[in-house]
Enzyme design. Structure first.
Site, mmCIF file in Angstrom:
data_model
loop_
_atom_site.group_PDB
_atom_site.id
_atom_site.type_symbol
_atom_site.label_atom_id
_atom_site.label_comp_id
_atom_site.label_asym_id
_atom_site.label_seq_id
_atom_site.Cartn_x
_atom_site.Cartn_y
_atom_site.Cartn_z
ATOM 1 N N LYS A 96 0.852 -1.198 0.000
ATOM 2 C CA LYS A 96 0.000 0.000 0.000
ATOM 3 C C LYS A 96 0.883 1.241 0.000
ATOM 4 C CE LYS A 96 -3.825 2.114 2.613
ATOM 5 N NZ LYS A 96 -4.785 1.959 3.746
ATOM 6 N N SER A 140 -10.206 -0.003 7.107
ATOM 7 C CA SER A 140 -9.627 0.031 5.756
ATOM 8 C C SER A 140 -8.943 -1.239 5.279
ATOM 9 C CB SER A 140 -8.636 1.182 5.646
ATOM 10 O OG SER A 140 -9.347 2.373 5.504
ATOM 11 N N SER A 154 -9.864 2.250 2.828
ATOM 12 C CA SER A 154 -8.940 2.969 1.972
ATOM 13 C C SER A 154 -7.956 2.060 1.239
ATOM 14 C CB SER A 154 -8.147 3.976 2.805
ATOM 15 O OG SER A 154 -7.309 3.298 3.745
#
Ligand code: GLN
Length: 490
Positions: A78, A181, A157
Site C-alpha cells: 500500500k 480500511s 482505503s
C-alpha cells in the site's frame, strides 16, 4: 506451466522451495497480470525492474536452500508505507515526488524475509475513505461486477491492495486499518483482511493518519496466507513507542486448530436499519457454521456500539488534523508560492489536499479548538473508554465475536461520493475494533443476490490473534468460498 498467479501465497512459497518454478518466473507472471489489469488502476507506482532484480536474488538463495519466510514471493505494498528510493504518495498530490530515504519497519521486515515488491498500491488519500475514490490518482475499480454492469468500488482505503489481490496481480498485499480500511475492502472483494492488535505492527515509516488507531495488516486470498504475511510484518520495534514487546503466536499453526468448546459471542447491536436481509441471513449462517465446528454460541451486548461511529469521526479527524500539519510546503513535495509565508502555507495545502482530507482537517481542528474540546474531543475519548469496557465485559462470556464486516456489498463508483455521512456508515461494524485496539479479521463468506462477495468478521481479545485465526480459519472451511471474479479486464 499452470497459471502461477492463481496460486495461494502458501502454495507459491512451497513451489519455490521445491524449485517447481523460479521467483523470476512467478514474478514475471504477476507483472503480466498487473499490466493486463491496468484499467483497474490498482497501482500508483510499479517497480518491475527492481522486482525482477530481487527475484533473481531470491532465486540464488533458494538454489542454495536458503531464504526467508516470504522468499521470492511477489507482493504489493500500500502506498502509505515508506519504501526506500521508491516514490511514496499516501494517495495524495501533496507529497509530490517524495522518495523516502528509509524503509518502513513493516516493509523492511518483509524484505528481510525475501519478499519481491511489485510496486505501490493505490489508496484513498491519506487513508481517508471507504471507496478508494478520494485518491489523487483516480479511483480503483473492483474486479467484481454485477452481471455486465457498471464499475464498482473495491472499498477503501486499501482499495488498491484488495483489488490487486482479488484480481491475482500479487499473492498478497499490505494494507492499513484505522477504522476498517483492511476489513471493508476485503469484504467488498472476496478476500481475507486482518487488522492485528494495536501495536503488533510497527507504525514507523507508515504515513500517519490517526496514530492511536492506525494498524498495518495483510490482505490475501486465504486465512493461512494472512497468517504467513502477518507473521513477517509484525514484531516489536523500539522505533515506535506504541509497539508491543510480546511474541506473536504461531499464526500458521492457529489455522485449522480445533475450535471445539470455543465461545463465540453474538453482539445484538451489530445490525443496522436498511441492512440487506441477506447480510442478516449470512450472519445466522455463520453462527451455524461455527456451531457445526463445535463452538458454543453466546449472546452478548455491546451497548455503546451506537456511539462508536460518531466517536471515531471525532477522534480520527482530530489526530489527522494534527498529523497533517506537517505538510506545509516547506519540507516535502508540493509547494505553491504565495505572497508571504502564511499565504504559501494556505495555497500549498489548498491545492495539495483533496476535498475529503480538507473536510477532515476542518472537523479535526474544530473539535480540538478551545471551547469545543470538552464538548467533542473529550466526550469522544470517554465514549472510547466505554466501548473498550463493553468488550471487556463481553470477554467474560466469550472468546471471540462474530459479526458482519459491513452493512452492504460493493457499490457503484460515484454513488456515495457526495454524501459523506452515508459513506461513513460503511465503517459501522469495523471502527469498534480500532477504538478498542482489538484484532479483527474479515473472511469472505458468500455472494449476495447480485453475485457480489460479502464478508463475516471475527473480533478477538487484545493479543489473542491465535483465537482470531483459529475461528476465521474454521469459518473459511465451512464457507468454502471459491468464487472468483470473471476476468472482464484485459
Ligand atoms: N473509512 C474510514 C475513514 O474514512 C476508515 C479509514 C481507514 O481505516 N484508514 O476514516
Amino acid at each position: 506451466m499452470s497459471d502461477l498467479t492463481k496460486l495461494t501465497l502458501e502454495a507459491a512459497l512451497a513451489g519455490l522451495k521445491a524449485k517447481e518454478f523460479s521467483s523470476v518466473e512467478i514474478t514475471k507472471a504477476h507483472i503480466d497480470a498487473c499490466m493486463e489489469a491496468a484499467d483497474l488502476n490498482a497501482f500508483i507506482t510499479t517497480d518491475f525492474t527492481n522486482a525482477l532484480k530481487s527475484a533473481e536474488k531470491s532465486d540464488a538463495k533458494l538454489a542454495k536452500g536458503e531464504g526467508g519466510a516470504l522468499e521470492g514471493a511477489p507482493l504489493g505494498i500500500k502506498d502509505l508505507f515508506c519504501t526506500e528510493n521508491v516514490k511514496t504518495t499516501a494517495g495524495s498530490k501533496i507529497l509530490g515526488d517524495f522518495k523516502p530515504q528509509y524503509e518502513s519497519t513493516v516493509t523492511a521486515n518483509m524484505k528481510r524475509d525475501g519478499m519481491v515488491m511489485l510496486g505501490k498500491l493505490n489508496m484513498d488519500e491519506f487513508a481517508m475513505g471507504s471507496s478508494n475514490e478520494t485518491s489523487a490518482f483516480g479511483p480503483v475499480v473492483n474486479p467484481w461486477r454485477k452481471g455486465k454492469g457498471e464499475d464498482l468500488v473495491p472499498g477503501g482505503s486499501s482499495g488498491g491492495s484488495a483489488s490487486a489481490v482479488a484480481a491475482n496481480m500479487c499473492l498478497g498485499a499490505t494494507a492499513t486499518d484505522t477504522g476498517g480500511s483492511i476489513r471493508q475492502p476485503a469484504s467488498f472483494t472476496g478476500t481475507v483482511g486482518v487488522k492485528p492488535t494495536y501495536g503488533r505492527c510497527s507504525r514507523w515509516g507508515v504515513v500517519a493518519f490517526a496514530s492511536s488507531l492506525d494498524q498495518a495488516g495483510p490482505i490475501t486470498r486465504t486465512v493461512k496466507d494472512s497468517a504467513i504475511m502477518l507473521q513477517s510484518m509484525a514484531g516489536y520495534d523500539p522505533k515506535d513507542s506504541t509497539s508491543i514487546n510480546k511474541p506473536m503466536p504461531d499464526l500458521s499453526a492457529a489455522c485449522g486448530k480445533s475450535i471445539k468448546g470455543m465461545k463465540i459471542g453474538i453482539p445484538k447491536e451489530y445490525t443496522m436499519d436498511g441492512m440487506p436481509r441477506e447480510i442478516e441471513d449470512l450472519w445466522q449462517q455463520g453462527i451455524k457454521w461455527l456451531e457445526s465446528c463445535g463452538a458454543e454460541i453466546v449472546h452478548v451486548s455491546l451497548p455503546h456500539t451506537k456511539y462508536a461511529l460518531p466517536a471515531y469521526y471525532i477522534v480520527a479527524p482530530a489526530e489527522a488534523s494534527s498529523n497533517l500539519a506537517r505538510y506545509d510546503g516547506m519540507r516535502y513535495g508540493e509547494r505553491v508560492e504565495g505572497a508571504n509565508l502564511y499565504d504559501t502555507y494556505e495555497r500549498t495545502r489548498a491545492e495539495g489536499f483533496g476535498k475529503e482530507v480538507r473536510r477532515r482537517i476542518m472537523m479535526g481542528t474544530y473539535v480540538l479548538s478551545a471551547g469545543y474540546y470538552d464538548a467533542y474531543y473529550l466526550q469522544a475519548q470517554k465514549v472510547r473508554t466505554k466501548i473498550a469496557d463493553d468488550f471487556k465485559r463481553a470477554w467474560e462470556k466469550c472468546d471471540a465475536l462474530l459479526t458482519p464486516t459491513c452493512p452492504s456489498a460493493a457499490f457503484a463508483v460515484g454513488r456515495k461520493l457526495n454524501d459523506p455521512v452515508t459513506m461513513y456508515l460503511n465503517d459501522i461494524f469495523t471502527v469498534t475494533a480500532n477504538l478498542a485496539g482489538l484484532p479483527a479479521m474479515s473472511v469472505p463468506a458468500a455472494l449476495d443476490n447480485n453475485g457480489l462477495p460479502l464478508g463475516l468478521q471475527i473480533i478477538g481479545r487484545a493479543l489473542d490473534e491465535e483465537t482470531v485465526f483459529a475461528a476465521s480459519s474454521a469459518l473459511e472451511s465451512c464457507a468454502n468460498f471459491t468464487e472468483k471474479p470473471n476476468k472482464w479486464w484485459k
